[in-house]
Enzyme design. Sequence first.
Site, mmCIF file in Angstrom:
data_model
loop_
_atom_site.group_PDB
_atom_site.id
_atom_site.type_symbol
_atom_site.label_atom_id
_atom_site.label_comp_id
_atom_site.label_asym_id
_atom_site.label_seq_id
_atom_site.Cartn_x
_atom_site.Cartn_y
_atom_site.Cartn_z
ATOM 1 N N HIS A 170 18.261 -2.695 23.538
ATOM 2 C CA HIS A 170 17.332 -3.291 24.504
ATOM 3 C C HIS A 170 16.783 -4.625 23.998
ATOM 4 C CE1 HIS A 170 14.288 -2.039 27.797
ATOM 5 N NE2 HIS A 170 14.320 -3.358 27.703
ATOM 6 N N ASN A 181 18.005 -9.364 32.862
ATOM 7 C CA ASN A 181 16.963 -10.015 33.679
ATOM 8 C C ASN A 181 16.767 -11.466 33.273
ATOM 9 O OD1 ASN A 181 15.700 -9.339 31.244
ATOM 10 N ND2 ASN A 181 13.697 -8.999 32.189
ATOM 11 N N ASP A 184 16.483 -3.497 34.358
ATOM 12 C CA ASP A 184 15.298 -3.518 33.495
ATOM 13 C C ASP A 184 14.350 -4.678 33.818
ATOM 14 O OD1 ASP A 184 13.660 -2.635 31.244
ATOM 15 O OD2 ASP A 184 14.234 -4.552 30.386
ATOM 16 N N HIS A 218 14.658 1.618 33.943
ATOM 17 C CA HIS A 218 13.286 1.227 33.624
ATOM 18 C C HIS A 218 12.429 2.054 34.586
ATOM 19 C CE1 HIS A 218 10.051 -2.055 33.195
ATOM 20 N NE2 HIS A 218 9.651 -1.360 34.230
ATOM 21 N N HIS A 243 12.621 2.722 27.156
ATOM 22 C CA HIS A 243 11.237 2.630 26.654
ATOM 23 C C HIS A 243 10.256 3.678 27.191
ATOM 24 C CE1 HIS A 243 10.940 0.338 30.355
ATOM 25 N NE2 HIS A 243 11.311 -0.812 29.846
ATOM 26 N N ASN A 273 5.193 -3.886 29.057
ATOM 27 C CA ASN A 273 5.514 -2.973 30.123
ATOM 28 C C ASN A 273 6.668 -2.062 29.713
ATOM 29 O OD1 ASN A 273 5.039 -1.965 32.584
ATOM 30 N ND2 ASN A 273 6.135 -3.533 33.729
ATOM 31 N N ASP A 297 13.132 -3.559 22.771
ATOM 32 C CA ASP A 297 12.615 -4.261 23.953
ATOM 33 C C ASP A 297 12.070 -5.635 23.547
ATOM 34 O OD1 ASP A 297 12.012 -4.925 26.526
ATOM 35 O OD2 ASP A 297 10.424 -3.433 26.795
ATOM 36 N N GLY A 323 5.307 -8.244 27.462
ATOM 37 C CA GLY A 323 6.446 -8.321 26.542
ATOM 38 C C GLY A 323 6.024 -8.765 25.163
HETATM 39 O O1 DOR Z 1 7.196 -5.868 28.604
HETATM 40 C C1 DOR Z 1 8.272 -6.046 29.137
HETATM 41 N N1 DOR Z 1 8.865 -7.247 29.131
HETATM 42 N N2 DOR Z 1 8.860 -5.030 29.777
HETATM 43 C C2 DOR Z 1 9.967 -5.208 30.536
HETATM 44 O O2 DOR Z 1 10.466 -4.255 31.091
HETATM 45 C C3 DOR Z 1 10.542 -6.550 30.707
HETATM 46 C C4 DOR Z 1 10.197 -7.392 29.561
HETATM 47 C C5 DOR Z 1 10.509 -8.852 29.771
HETATM 48 O O3 DOR Z 1 11.625 -9.167 30.230
HETATM 49 O O4 DOR Z 1 9.663 -9.685 29.450
#
Ligand code: DOR
Length: 426
Positions: free
Chosen positions: A54, A88, A145, A172, A225, A271, A298, A317
Amino acid sequence: MVAGLRQADVLVSDGRIVQVGSDDGRGGALEAPSGAVVIDAGGCVVLPGLVDLHTHLRQPGDEEAETIESGARAAALGGFTAVVAMPNTNPPLDSASAVRDVQSLARDVPVDVFVAGAITVARAGERLAPMAELARLGVRLFTDDGNGVQSAGMMRRALEYARGLGVVLAQHCEVASLASGGAMHEGEWSARLGLPGIPASAEEVMVARDLLLAREVGARIHLLHLSTSGSVDLVRAAKRLGVAVTAEATPHHVSLTDASAATYDPLFKVNPPLRSKGDVDAVRSGLADGTIDAIATDHAPHRAETKDLPFDQAPPGMIGLETAVGVVLTELADLPLAQVVAMMSTRPAAIAGIGPANGGAHGGPIAAGHAANLCIVDLEATWVVDPSRLASRSANSPYGGRKLTGRVRHTVLHGEAVVIDGEAQR
Ligand code: DOR
């Protein structure tokens, strides 16, 4: 496979392990062939290269936050030899051309990058992405995700396709109608701080739904996660029933709680959100008893100017590639090393379809004939995290100033030492 610890030299040639010293009373010493590069692993353990299921590499679209190259360097410094790059990006990885572009940018970087494809076009949850076409390019894991697939009907159709293609869907788990507007875990701390909450049910409702769908369809599902006690219970029960589910947890969800938000520092916004102490304990137990199969970072870089906003407005994030091993070894110090290796290398490699059972080069074992993807870790080394000195282009680590025990010393990718003594070699 970790058959136990012993002292031995490891001889590598042409990207493969040729010989591992034997227990013959000489400490496993081998004669180095002339001209060989000798890497000193004294006082360290030699482990299979770590595998991150991830990783957000941000390219294409936000190269100021991270590039495939900078993210790969961060991964190598963190002991990883393989990462799964999340789709993403901007544009998202929902088409053959977008996947091919990332694959070609990732050709010469110091970690093997495996691209995850989107489940739905634009990750919008409305039309399936061309999964068969992406699978032909080698994509083995699909996810939207950043978003959960909201429609149960769409998710069921995606599971049917995935089963037919022999690929894995990674969800997700977040029900948008329950989570939207939330900035942190809903609980005592959100009430105290006056920040809008994301209830545990936002995750658990989708976990439950997808376990039912995966069972009905007979498809594999991987849950990204996981962060709540209820999610861990659901997965534990589903595994007992024989559902083909695997799950991951992040280093931050086993080391930080929602109390961190008390500083209103957006570095602690993520998240799914950091949860209560009870949730953290449940996730740790889930890892310890094998309910949760893997640890995944992540790694989610964000530029300072976008992240440095009031808590409720900042994007979620945190970066994590370079701190993962240290956080895990420090926070989960009770777990046997063999289990850490299983959670950070063997099992994630199997989930991503890049382990030896699939003809892949990751996840060990350290034995003659296998690919020389290795990380060499000093289990005793202590260090203090300085986010400004990490290789990631972004510095949004929640561990700044934190003292960790356990540090990657060298990383070997297909026989090449890409990190020596904590320094990236390319
Ligand atoms: O905290 C997060 N950031 N959770 C996610 O699912 C996406 C990620 C991001 O791409 O910044």
